[in-house]
Design a protein around this motif. Structure first.
Motif, short mmCIF file in Angstrom:
data_model
loop_
_atom_site.label_atom_id
_atom_site.label_comp_id
_atom_site.label_asym_id
_atom_site.label_seq_id
_atom_site.Cartn_x
_atom_site.Cartn_y
_atom_site.Cartn_z
N ARG A 8 0.83 -1.20 0.00
CA ARG A 8 0.00 0.00 0.00
C ARG A 8 0.87 1.26 0.00
O ARG A 8 0.57 2.23 -0.70
CB ARG A 8 -0.92 -0.01 1.22
CG ARG A 8 -1.98 1.06 1.15
CD ARG A 8 -2.95 1.01 2.33
NE ARG A 8 -3.43 -0.34 2.58
CZ ARG A 8 -3.58 -0.87 3.80
NH1 ARG A 8 -3.30 -0.16 4.87
NH2 ARG A 8 -4.03 -2.09 3.95
N LEU A 9 1.95 1.23 0.75
CA LEU A 9 2.86 2.37 0.79
C LEU A 9 3.54 2.58 -0.56
O LEU A 9 3.67 3.72 -1.03
CB LEU A 9 3.91 2.15 1.88
CG LEU A 9 4.90 3.27 2.12
CD1 LEU A 9 4.18 4.53 2.56
CD2 LEU A 9 5.93 2.86 3.15
N ALA A 10 3.94 1.50 -1.20
CA ALA A 10 4.59 1.60 -2.51
C ALA A 10 3.63 2.14 -3.56
O ALA A 10 3.99 2.99 -4.38
CB ALA A 10 5.14 0.24 -2.94
N ILE A 11 2.40 1.67 -3.55
CA ILE A 11 1.40 2.15 -4.51
C ILE A 11 1.09 3.62 -4.26
O ILE A 11 0.97 4.41 -5.20
CB ILE A 11 0.13 1.28 -4.45
CG1 ILE A 11 0.44 -0.10 -5.02
CG2 ILE A 11 -1.02 1.93 -5.21
CD1 ILE A 11 -0.67 -1.12 -4.86
N SER A 12 0.98 4.01 -3.00
CA SER A 12 0.71 5.40 -2.67
C SER A 12 1.86 6.31 -3.12
O SER A 12 1.62 7.40 -3.65
CB SER A 12 0.50 5.56 -1.16
OG SER A 12 -0.63 4.84 -0.74
N ALA A 13 3.07 5.87 -2.92
CA ALA A 13 4.23 6.67 -3.34
C ALA A 13 4.28 6.79 -4.86
O ALA A 13 4.58 7.87 -5.39
CB ALA A 13 5.51 6.03 -2.82
N ALA A 14 3.99 5.72 -5.57
CA ALA A 14 3.99 5.76 -7.03
C ALA A 14 2.89 6.69 -7.54
O ALA A 14 3.10 7.46 -8.47
CB ALA A 14 3.82 4.36 -7.60
N LEU A 15 1.72 6.62 -6.93
CA LEU A 15 0.62 7.49 -7.33
C LEU A 15 0.95 8.95 -7.05
O LEU A 15 0.68 9.83 -7.89
CB LEU A 15 -0.65 7.08 -6.59
CG LEU A 15 -1.92 7.84 -6.95
CD1 LEU A 15 -2.25 7.67 -8.41
CD2 LEU A 15 -3.07 7.37 -6.08
N ALA A 16 1.57 9.22 -5.93
CA ALA A 16 1.97 10.59 -5.60
C ALA A 16 3.00 11.10 -6.61
O ALA A 16 2.94 12.27 -7.03
CB ALA A 16 2.53 10.65 -4.19
#
Length: 52
Positions: A8-16
Motif C-alpha cells: 500500500r505504501l509503494a502504490i501510494s508513493a507511485a501514485l503521488a
C-alpha cells in the motif's frame, strides 16, 4: 512491516509521483502559454512573430 502495508505504501508513493509529474507538466504548459499568448497555433496559421 507487513507485506500488505508495504504494498500500500509503494502504490501510494507511485501514485503521488505520477500526480506530481502531471501537475508539474500542467504548470509548465500553463506558464508557457501565458508568457507568449500570441505564439499559439490557431487552425494551422503561421506564428504571429518569427521568434515563436
Amino acid at each position: 512491516m507487513k507485506p500488505a502495508v508495504q504494498k500500500r505504501l509503494a502504490i501510494s508513493a507511485a501514485l503521488a509521483a505520477v500526480l506530481l509529474f502531471l501537475g508539474a507538466n500542467a504548470h509548465l504548459l500553463a506558464v508557457a502559454l501565458q508568457s507568449q499568448p500570441d505564439c499559439r497555433e490557431t487552425a494551422g496559421a503561421m506564428p504571429a512573430r518569427r521568434s515563436c
